[in-house]
Write a protein that holds these residues in place. Structure first.
Motif, short mmCIF file in Angstrom:
data_model
loop_
_atom_site.label_atom_id
_atom_site.label_comp_id
_atom_site.label_asym_id
_atom_site.label_seq_id
_atom_site.Cartn_x
_atom_site.Cartn_y
_atom_site.Cartn_z
N ILE A 41 0.87 -1.19 0.00
CA ILE A 41 0.00 0.00 0.00
C ILE A 41 0.90 1.23 0.00
O ILE A 41 1.43 1.63 1.04
CB ILE A 41 -0.95 0.01 1.21
CG1 ILE A 41 -1.76 -1.30 1.29
CG2 ILE A 41 -1.87 1.23 1.14
CD1 ILE A 41 -2.64 -1.57 0.08
N GLN A 94 -5.41 -4.64 -1.51
CA GLN A 94 -5.27 -3.35 -2.20
C GLN A 94 -6.63 -2.78 -2.58
O GLN A 94 -6.88 -1.58 -2.41
CB GLN A 94 -4.39 -3.52 -3.44
CG GLN A 94 -2.93 -3.84 -3.12
CD GLN A 94 -2.13 -4.22 -4.34
OE1 GLN A 94 -2.64 -4.86 -5.26
NE2 GLN A 94 -0.86 -3.84 -4.36
N ASN A 95 -7.50 -3.63 -3.09
CA ASN A 95 -8.84 -3.17 -3.48
C ASN A 95 -9.64 -2.68 -2.28
O ASN A 95 -10.34 -1.67 -2.35
CB ASN A 95 -9.60 -4.29 -4.19
CG ASN A 95 -9.05 -4.59 -5.57
OD1 ASN A 95 -8.39 -3.74 -6.18
ND2 ASN A 95 -9.32 -5.78 -6.08
N ASN A 128 -8.32 0.69 -1.20
CA ASN A 128 -8.76 1.70 -2.17
C ASN A 128 -10.22 2.07 -1.95
O ASN A 128 -10.59 3.25 -2.03
CB ASN A 128 -8.54 1.20 -3.60
CG ASN A 128 -7.08 1.20 -4.01
OD1 ASN A 128 -6.28 1.94 -3.45
ND2 ASN A 128 -6.73 0.36 -4.97
N ARG A 129 -11.06 1.05 -1.68
CA ARG A 129 -12.48 1.34 -1.40
C ARG A 129 -12.62 2.20 -0.15
O ARG A 129 -13.47 3.09 -0.08
CB ARG A 129 -13.26 0.04 -1.27
CG ARG A 129 -13.54 -0.66 -2.59
CD ARG A 129 -14.56 -1.78 -2.44
NE ARG A 129 -14.08 -2.87 -1.62
CZ ARG A 129 -13.44 -3.94 -2.10
NH1 ARG A 129 -13.18 -4.04 -3.40
NH2 ARG A 129 -13.05 -4.91 -1.31
#
Length: 248
Positions: A25, A109-110, A113-114
């Motif tokens: 990240i 990671q997703n 990001n959310r």
């Protein structure tokens, strides 16, 4: 500065998650780890994390009990768990996020990001509404009684599935149609909701439509469904037999 608190009774699991976040990240961040919910509750007031990565199954106090006992709600939550179908369904119904153990790097990671995107428009009150709905859903004996949380810029809306007539997919967005509420446009795909609502008698009848069978009035000879709000929705050729079987 992204301040993350990891709460996991297994020190090794918490440390692995910390290393993954540090390595994958690429944001300025500060990470703390706690090996018990009690320790985390004491740390919350002074550390003031923006995000809590919260294990669900812990011996003295589980992740949901931790949330019940947290005095501050100035943080987002991403649950970390081994597969628990009932808990995951309650989490998804409440528009909250989770990661399955062992944690996949892309999923991590997703999820981060959310969280960053959500932080732009979701305040303390909205986050509390989502967690409150999760805790209420977990008290239900039957998933049919879960309330679906829909989080949009205007706020958080809670709905019983019986009050949802149909959903229309629009690329990366989904439009909800209700019995007594104006439509809502949500920044999630129709597939996301299909996975949640299928066992609640919703059926994907077309690439763009997910329909609550309870709100279907009839299917005409042209294979068009007439819904309770007088909307007419075409049934795709490959879905016709499946829909006809439901009526039989």
């Amino acid at each position: 500065m992204l301040k993350i608190l990891i709460v996991d009774d297994e020190a090794a699991a918490g440390n692995i998650l910390k290393v993954l976040i540090e390595k994958h990240i690429p944001l300025q961040k500060e990470i703390r780890c706690c090996n018990s919910p009690e320790e985390a509750l004491q740390l919350l007031p002074q550390f003031k994390p923006g995000l809590v990565m919260l294990d669900i199954e812990m011996p003295s106090m589980n992740g949901f009990d931790f949330l019940n006992n947290a005095a501050s709600w100035d943080f987002d939550v991403i649950f970390t768990t081994a597969f628990d179908k009932y808990a995951i369904k309650a989490i998804r119904f409440s528009a909250l996020d989770y990661l399955l153990k062992p944690v996949d790097i892309v999923d991590l990671q997703n999820a981060i990001n959310r969280h960053i995107i959500k932080k732009e428009f979701q305040g303390k009150q909205q986050q509390q509404q989502l967690v409150d709905n999760l805790l209420n859903n977990l008290q239900q004996k039957n998933t049919a009684d879960f309330k679906l949380a829909i989080s949009v810029k205007e706020g958080v809306f809670l709905f019983e599935t019986k009050d949802i007539i149909c959903l229309e997919g629009m690329n990366n967005y989904t439009r909800f149609y209700f019995t007594d509420q104006k439509p809502l446009l949500v920044a999630k795909t129709l597939k996301d909701y299909e996975e949640i609502l299928t066992e609640h008698r919703f059926i994907r009848i077309h690439k763009s439509f997910l329909v609550n069978i309870h709100h279907v009035k009839r299917m005409d000879t042209d294979h068009v469904l007439w819904l309770s709000n007088d909307v007419q929705v075409p049934v795709s050729r490959r879905k016709r037999n499946e829909v006809m079987e439901l009526f039989q």
